[in-house]
Design a protein around this motif. Structure first.
Motif, mmCIF file in Angstrom:
data_model
loop_
_atom_site.group_PDB
_atom_site.id
_atom_site.type_symbol
_atom_site.label_atom_id
_atom_site.label_comp_id
_atom_site.label_asym_id
_atom_site.label_seq_id
_atom_site.Cartn_x
_atom_site.Cartn_y
_atom_site.Cartn_z
ATOM 1 N N ILE A 1 0.848 -1.187 0.000
ATOM 2 C CA ILE A 1 0.000 0.000 0.000
ATOM 3 C C ILE A 1 0.887 1.241 0.000
ATOM 4 C CG2 ILE A 1 -1.722 1.291 1.303
ATOM 5 C CD1 ILE A 1 -2.736 -1.393 2.360
ATOM 6 N N GLU A 2 0.722 2.050 -1.008
ATOM 7 C CA GLU A 2 1.515 3.271 -1.119
ATOM 8 C C GLU A 2 0.659 4.519 -0.946
ATOM 9 O OE1 GLU A 2 3.514 3.055 -4.837
ATOM 10 O OE2 GLU A 2 4.491 1.170 -4.364
ATOM 11 N N ASN A 3 -0.634 4.376 -1.116
ATOM 12 C CA ASN A 3 -1.553 5.496 -1.059
ATOM 13 C C ASN A 3 -2.134 5.601 0.352
ATOM 14 O OD1 ASN A 3 -3.684 7.292 -1.327
ATOM 15 N ND2 ASN A 3 -4.336 6.458 -3.296
ATOM 16 N N GLU A 4 -2.135 6.791 0.927
ATOM 17 C CA GLU A 4 -2.627 6.994 2.286
ATOM 18 C C GLU A 4 -4.107 6.659 2.410
ATOM 19 O OE1 GLU A 4 -3.147 10.577 5.540
ATOM 20 O OE2 GLU A 4 -1.729 10.850 3.905
ATOM 21 N N ILE A 5 -4.889 6.984 1.401
ATOM 22 C CA ILE A 5 -6.323 6.714 1.435
ATOM 23 C C ILE A 5 -6.577 5.207 1.451
ATOM 24 C CG2 ILE A 5 -8.483 6.953 0.145
ATOM 25 C CD1 ILE A 5 -7.402 9.669 -0.834
ATOM 26 N N VAL A 6 -5.836 4.468 0.644
ATOM 27 C CA VAL A 6 -5.985 3.017 0.600
ATOM 28 C C VAL A 6 -5.533 2.416 1.933
ATOM 29 C CG1 VAL A 6 -5.204 0.911 -0.565
ATOM 30 C CG2 VAL A 6 -5.700 2.963 -1.897
ATOM 31 N N LEU A 7 -4.479 2.946 2.519
ATOM 32 C CA LEU A 7 -4.003 2.472 3.810
ATOM 33 C C LEU A 7 -5.071 2.671 4.893
ATOM 34 C CD1 LEU A 7 -1.761 1.390 5.677
ATOM 35 C CD2 LEU A 7 -0.991 3.767 5.934
ATOM 36 N N LYS A 8 -5.681 3.832 4.912
ATOM 37 C CA LYS A 8 -6.726 4.114 5.899
ATOM 38 C C LYS A 8 -7.923 3.178 5.707
ATOM 39 C CE LYS A 8 -5.664 8.963 6.784
ATOM 40 N NZ LYS A 8 -6.150 10.347 6.689
ATOM 41 N N ALA A 9 -8.298 2.922 4.475
ATOM 42 C CA ALA A 9 -9.417 2.023 4.189
ATOM 43 C C ALA A 9 -9.087 0.602 4.643
ATOM 44 C CB ALA A 9 -9.751 2.051 2.698
#
Length: 93
Positions: free
Chosen positions: A27-35
């Motif tokens: 996971i490189e994207n912060e939004i994807v990490l939060k999800a």
């Protein structure tokens, strides 16, 4: 979750799961990490609720068995129990 302590425990377990598996993700994207973290937390809460439900279901069974008359089980014979076991195993085969 209705209890603050239970919610805190579930959140703690969720963070442990995140930290244990963070290296296995790309996971490189912060939004994807939060999800992803939110999904883990929700799943952890659901697992805790299922465990609690199973515990209460077991308690209900215990209470139901305690209400049976003392001589209830003496009416069963080995033959009737074996026949019932065969019927049940046929249902799950």
């Amino acid at each position: 979750m209705n209890n603050h302590d239970d919610a805190h425990d579930a959140l703690s377990k969720s963070f442990l799961n995140v930290f244990e598996h963070i290296n296995n993700t790309s996971i490189e994207n912060e939004i994807v990490l939060k999800a992803w973290m939110k999904k883990i937390t929700i799943n952890q809460c659901l697992m805790e609720l299922r465990k609690r439900k199973m515990f209460f279901m077991e308690l209900e069974l215990i209470y139901a068995f305690e209400k049976l008359p003392i001589n209830y089980w003496s009416s069963f014979t080995d033959r009737s129990v074996k026949g019932g076991t065969k019927k049940l195993s046929g249902l799950f085969a």
